[in-house]
Scaffold this active site. Sequence first.
Site, PDB file in Angstrom:
ATOM      1  N   GLU A  37       0.510   0.281   9.145  1.00  0.00           N
ATOM      2  CA  GLU A  37       1.240  -0.893   9.639  1.00  0.00           C
ATOM      3  C   GLU A  37       1.308  -0.802  11.154  1.00  0.00           C
ATOM      4  OE1 GLU A  37       2.509  -3.852   8.491  1.00  0.00           O
ATOM      5  OE2 GLU A  37       3.031  -4.078  10.604  1.00  0.00           O
ATOM      6  N   ASP A  72      -4.647  -6.713   3.117  1.00  0.00           N
ATOM      7  CA  ASP A  72      -3.780  -7.892   3.086  1.00  0.00           C
ATOM      8  C   ASP A  72      -3.277  -8.217   4.498  1.00  0.00           C
ATOM      9  OD1 ASP A  72      -1.978  -9.860   2.246  1.00  0.00           O
ATOM     10  OD2 ASP A  72      -0.405  -8.388   1.806  1.00  0.00           O
ATOM     11  N   ASP A 120      -4.406   0.930  13.155  1.00  0.00           N
ATOM     12  CA  ASP A 120      -5.164  -0.238  12.705  1.00  0.00           C
ATOM     13  C   ASP A 120      -5.752   0.086  11.321  1.00  0.00           C
ATOM     14  OD1 ASP A 120      -7.561  -2.400  14.283  1.00  0.00           O
ATOM     15  OD2 ASP A 120      -7.305  -1.995  12.160  1.00  0.00           O
ATOM     16  N   GLY A 121      -5.295  -0.663  10.315  1.00  0.00           N
ATOM     17  CA  GLY A 121      -5.716  -0.377   8.942  1.00  0.00           C
ATOM     18  C   GLY A 121      -7.210  -0.557   8.718  1.00  0.00           C
ATOM     19  N   HIS A 165       1.165  -9.888  -5.866  1.00  0.00           N
ATOM     20  CA  HIS A 165       1.887  -8.755  -6.445  1.00  0.00           C
ATOM     21  C   HIS A 165       1.713  -8.680  -7.963  1.00  0.00           C
ATOM     22  CE1 HIS A 165       4.412  -8.684  -2.507  1.00  0.00           C
ATOM     23  NE2 HIS A 165       3.273  -8.039  -2.394  1.00  0.00           N
ATOM     24  N   SER A 183       4.031  -4.566  -1.102  1.00  0.00           N
ATOM     25  CA  SER A 183       2.955  -3.840  -1.788  1.00  0.00           C
ATOM     26  C   SER A 183       3.163  -2.315  -1.805  1.00  0.00           C
ATOM     27  CB  SER A 183       1.602  -4.209  -1.192  1.00  0.00           C
ATOM     28  OG  SER A 183       1.594  -4.078   0.212  1.00  0.00           O
TER      29      SER A 183
HETATM   30  N1  SAM Z   1       0.842  -6.026   2.092  1.00  0.00           N
HETATM   31  C1  SAM Z   1       2.207  -6.430   2.349  1.00  0.00           C
HETATM   32  C2  SAM Z   1       2.863  -6.813   1.044  1.00  0.00           C
HETATM   33  O1  SAM Z   1       2.191  -7.337   0.143  1.00  0.00           O
HETATM   34  O2  SAM Z   1       4.073  -6.573   0.915  1.00  0.00           O
HETATM   35  C3  SAM Z   1       2.307  -7.559   3.335  1.00  0.00           C
HETATM   36  C4  SAM Z   1       1.519  -7.356   4.576  1.00  0.00           C
HETATM   37  S1  SAM Z   1       1.605  -8.658   5.731  1.00  0.00           S
HETATM   38  C5  SAM Z   1       0.746  -9.963   4.970  1.00  0.00           C
HETATM   39  C6  SAM Z   1       0.461  -8.087   6.958  1.00  0.00           C
HETATM   40  C7  SAM Z   1       0.980  -6.951   7.798  1.00  0.00           C
HETATM   41  O3  SAM Z   1      -0.094  -6.399   8.545  1.00  0.00           O
HETATM   42  C8  SAM Z   1       2.024  -7.353   8.824  1.00  0.00           C
HETATM   43  O4  SAM Z   1       3.187  -6.586   8.624  1.00  0.00           O
HETATM   44  C9  SAM Z   1       1.370  -7.034  10.187  1.00  0.00           C
HETATM   45  O5  SAM Z   1       2.302  -6.543  11.143  1.00  0.00           O
HETATM   46  C10 SAM Z   1       0.384  -5.970   9.809  1.00  0.00           C
HETATM   47  N2  SAM Z   1      -0.812  -5.843  10.664  1.00  0.00           N
HETATM   48  C11 SAM Z   1      -1.438  -6.790  11.408  1.00  0.00           C
HETATM   49  N3  SAM Z   1      -2.595  -6.315  11.904  1.00  0.00           N
HETATM   50  C12 SAM Z   1      -2.714  -5.032  11.451  1.00  0.00           C
HETATM   51  C13 SAM Z   1      -3.727  -4.036  11.578  1.00  0.00           C
HETATM   52  N4  SAM Z   1      -4.858  -4.268  12.275  1.00  0.00           N
HETATM   53  N5  SAM Z   1      -3.531  -2.843  10.968  1.00  0.00           N
HETATM   54  C14 SAM Z   1      -2.404  -2.604  10.257  1.00  0.00           C
HETATM   55  N6  SAM Z   1      -1.408  -3.523  10.080  1.00  0.00           N
HETATM   56  C15 SAM Z   1      -1.582  -4.716  10.676  1.00  0.00           C
END
Ligand code: SAM
Length: 331
Positions: free
Chosen positions: A156, A205, A184-185, A19, A138
């Site tokens: 998400e 992330d 799916d990101g 962050h 984030s």
């Molecule tokens: N970026 C966030 C932050 O810094 O506050 C934290 C994210 S956390 C490390 C990862 C997130 O990705 C989780 O909430 C999980 O549910 C989600 N996730 C897992 N696989 C994913 C995918 N293929 N596409 C989108 N989100 C996904």
Amino acid sequence: MFSYRHAFHAGNHADVLKHTCLIALMKYLTQKDTALTVIDTHAGAGLYRLDGDYTETSGEASEGIFKLILASKLPPSPAARAATPAKKAMPATPAAAASDAAYAWAPALLDYLDLLRGLNPHFAQTGDPAHLKIYPGSPFISQKFLSGRDKLKLFELHPTDFKSLTGNIEQLGVGRQVTVAREDGFEALKTFLPPPARRAMVLCDPSYEMKSDYARVAACMGDAVKRFATGTYVVWYPIIPRPEAHDLPRKLKTLAVKAHRPWLHATLTVKSSKLTTDAEGEVVRPGLPASGMFIINPPHTLKAELNAALPQMVALLGQDRNAGFTLEHGG
Ligand code: SAM
């Protein structure tokens, strides 16, 4: 899949690194007049309660944001700083820092602290960590820096975190400037590159809950750089004893070099990764000892920002003599 919840980890040392970098990046990238598209492929819930069940269960914030605050005297508020700017360099050790209120925090760490103060007015007034209750993920950090022309796209997959994220973003009342999708990101990113005004920052992330995430990050970044070579691509990864975790920064470096793009790689280690035994002879896992940020097309200012912030993170968050940082760049 879906056992990872970022709420367990919010405010840990990896979030401090990630962050702080994100703030430095957003601050720089939103200074220009042209619209910026920010794509957060793995957004999480957006906001976390540091006094909630999850964070209390794991207590990871106590090795991150709370340690940062408690290991040192807090610098004055922005208003007070404007009146009497601090000039001294930060002492090298937490003990020395604790006895000296007037040292200068690195600008990137100071911006991180000020952002937390903005979300926690009672903490801002008192400096009492007990009043630091809201921690921004984030999406909320990026959103803070946007101006009217910029866009933020959030992805998400977890049903509960998606619901929380949607609710948290709705409360901001920013309309279509910020969109949230349960997709799916990795896949969704493809449809947004290149962005309309040809300026974008992508934060990738994942939770790395599945081993395949490491390969997906590398493939996704490779594809993204092909689609839009001048975007800023930001990857967080854990440094753990697993070959995929060690390979990922190497793969990202190779792809940046092959694409003739500049890159920057920062790591923060807070403790040894060795297993230990407790008084009963039970094996104790150390928890996450270190993490890294790999950035393709970083702003030219980022290296200096991190060069100032990383030694302070080590001084304030380091737990044993393995604590340290690395900062390398190329291109
Ligand atoms: N970026 C966030 C932050 O810094 O506050 C934290 C994210 S956390 C490390 C990862 C997130 O990705 C989780 O909430 C999980 O549910 C989600 N996730 C897992 N696989 C994913 C995918 N293929 N596409 C989108 N989100 C996904």
